[in-house]
Design an enzyme around this catalytic site. Structure first.
Site, short mmCIF file in Angstrom:
data_model
loop_
_atom_site.label_atom_id
_atom_site.label_comp_id
_atom_site.label_asym_id
_atom_site.label_seq_id
_atom_site.Cartn_x
_atom_site.Cartn_y
_atom_site.Cartn_z
N TYR A 1 -2.08 7.89 11.30
CA TYR A 1 -1.24 7.71 10.13
C TYR A 1 0.06 8.48 10.26
O TYR A 1 0.12 9.54 10.89
CB TYR A 1 -1.96 8.19 8.87
CG TYR A 1 -3.13 7.34 8.42
CD1 TYR A 1 -3.43 6.13 9.04
CD2 TYR A 1 -3.94 7.74 7.36
CE1 TYR A 1 -4.50 5.36 8.61
CE2 TYR A 1 -5.01 6.98 6.93
CZ TYR A 1 -5.28 5.79 7.58
OH TYR A 1 -6.35 5.03 7.15
N SER B 1 -8.37 -0.28 0.71
CA SER B 1 -7.56 -1.34 0.09
C SER B 1 -8.24 -1.91 -1.15
O SER B 1 -8.40 -3.12 -1.29
CB SER B 1 -7.26 -2.46 1.09
OG SER B 1 -6.18 -3.27 0.64
N PRO B 2 -8.61 -1.05 -2.09
CA PRO B 2 -9.30 -1.53 -3.29
C PRO B 2 -8.44 -2.45 -4.16
O PRO B 2 -8.98 -3.23 -4.94
CB PRO B 2 -9.67 -0.24 -4.03
CG PRO B 2 -8.68 0.76 -3.56
CD PRO B 2 -8.43 0.42 -2.12
N LEU B 3 -7.11 -2.35 -4.00
CA LEU B 3 -6.20 -3.20 -4.78
C LEU B 3 -5.57 -4.29 -3.92
O LEU B 3 -4.64 -4.96 -4.36
CB LEU B 3 -5.11 -2.34 -5.43
CG LEU B 3 -5.59 -1.17 -6.29
CD1 LEU B 3 -4.42 -0.44 -6.90
CD2 LEU B 3 -6.55 -1.65 -7.37
#
Length: 328
Positions: free
Chosen positions: A53, A214-216
């Protein structure tokens, strides 16, 4: 804040996990430090990152996010001690051989580099970011056993594994009398429910914590159409996320209408749905601002009734465990 155990372990983690992928590329270091301070103030003790990252659009500056977290730890005042720290390894960190993947040599080098960047002497949850089909489990588990014995890592997790990969890993660990995996980090949200076929049954069978990323769905489930009407750009509008929005526009509109009907923000409704799933330990939220984090915490207070859950299943059909999903 609500807390739970990570899978079958005795480790206590918050029901929300702070994802840090935005730190560096999209969130300045000073703001990232404020977000992490706010996370602690709100009881979030579980932070997730990766050695890869922080890279910019050209693919440079890998490791920058771990460095940002390390400098936050260096401020002291119990920041490191109050944090359950998770990071990952697999992605290539350079162009030379053994700078990525999961050979014993690559794992050792990746751990040492992450420890330096994070400014700590151990990693609480060390995750394999992807399956390595070229490295035998005997080699991987031997490397992890050494790191546990040295005190450099405590638990081992996986990310983006198929169900049969989890079975392979756990049976190989069992044969060595090793704890093996304690968690799996997978793509899981209302739009992406494929893991209900085989990954979730494997997670439940082996007692692993499930950490949805990536829950959204890159903002698609966070009120994207309302933002569009108000003149804002959907995150990733010109990329895959934009394609997902276009392919699901009627469903997303119906979803946003349902959120308005129950009086909740679409993003909070998506997180509350994940928190209602029995296998889920902690969705990984990746705020770019402190306000984004504050909004996410509200999802813990939302209790969805059976009617709302049923309507969500109609909008976003789930999967049965295999083979009943496609056979008898």
């Amino acid at each position: 804040m609500e807390f739970t155990h990570l899978g079958r372990t005795g480790l206590t983690v918050s029901r929300l996990c702070l994802g840090t992928m935005n730190f560096g590329p999209h969130t300045e270091e000073s703001d990232a430090h404020l977000i992490m301070d706010s996370a602690h103030e709100q009881g979030i003790n579980f932070f997730d990152t990766s050695n890869s990252y922080g890279r910019d659009a050209e693919g440079n500056q890998k490791g920058r996010t771990e460095e940002i977290i390390g400098r936050w730890f260096a401020k002291g005042d119990g920041r490191r001690e109050r944090t359950v720290l998770a990071t990952k390894a697999y992605a290539p960190m350079g162009e030379w051989p053994n700078e990525g993947r999961l050979s014993a040599l690559a794992i050792r080098r990746a751990v040492e580099a992450s420890l330096r960047r994070l400014g700590t002497d151990h990693i609480d949850l060390y995750q394999m970011h992807h399956i390595d089909r070229d490295t035998p489990w005997e080699e991987i588990w031997q490397a992890m056993e050494v790191l546990v014995a040295q005190g450099k890592i405590i638990y081992v997790g996986s990310s983006n594994f198929a169900g049969w990969h989890l079975a392979q890993a756990q049976e190989a660990a069992r044969s060595r009398h090793f704890l093996g995996l304690v968690s799996e980090q997978s793509l899981y949200n209302l739009l992406d429910r494929t893991i209900e076929l085989e990954v979730i049954p494997a997670v439940e069978y082996y007692g692993l914590g499930l950490l949805p990323w990536s829950p959204l769905r890159s903002g698609v489930l966070s009120g994207a159409l309302r933002k569009e009407r108000e003149g804002g750009l959907v995150r990733g509008a010109m990329t895959h996320a934009g394609e997902i929005l276009e392919a699901n526009r009627p469903r997303i509109q119906a979803y946003e209408d349902l959120a308005a009907e129950v009086g909740e923000h679409p993003a909070d409704l998506a997180l509350a749905w994940l928190l209602s799933r029995p296998a889920v330990t902690a969705p990984i939220v990746g705020p770019r601002t402190a306000a984004h984090l504050d909004a996410a915490v509200h999802a813990l207070d939302i209790k969805l009734d059976d009617e709302v859950l049923a309507r969500l299943d109609i909008l976003f059909p789930g999967r049965k465990p295999a083979p009943e999903d496609y056979a008898w």
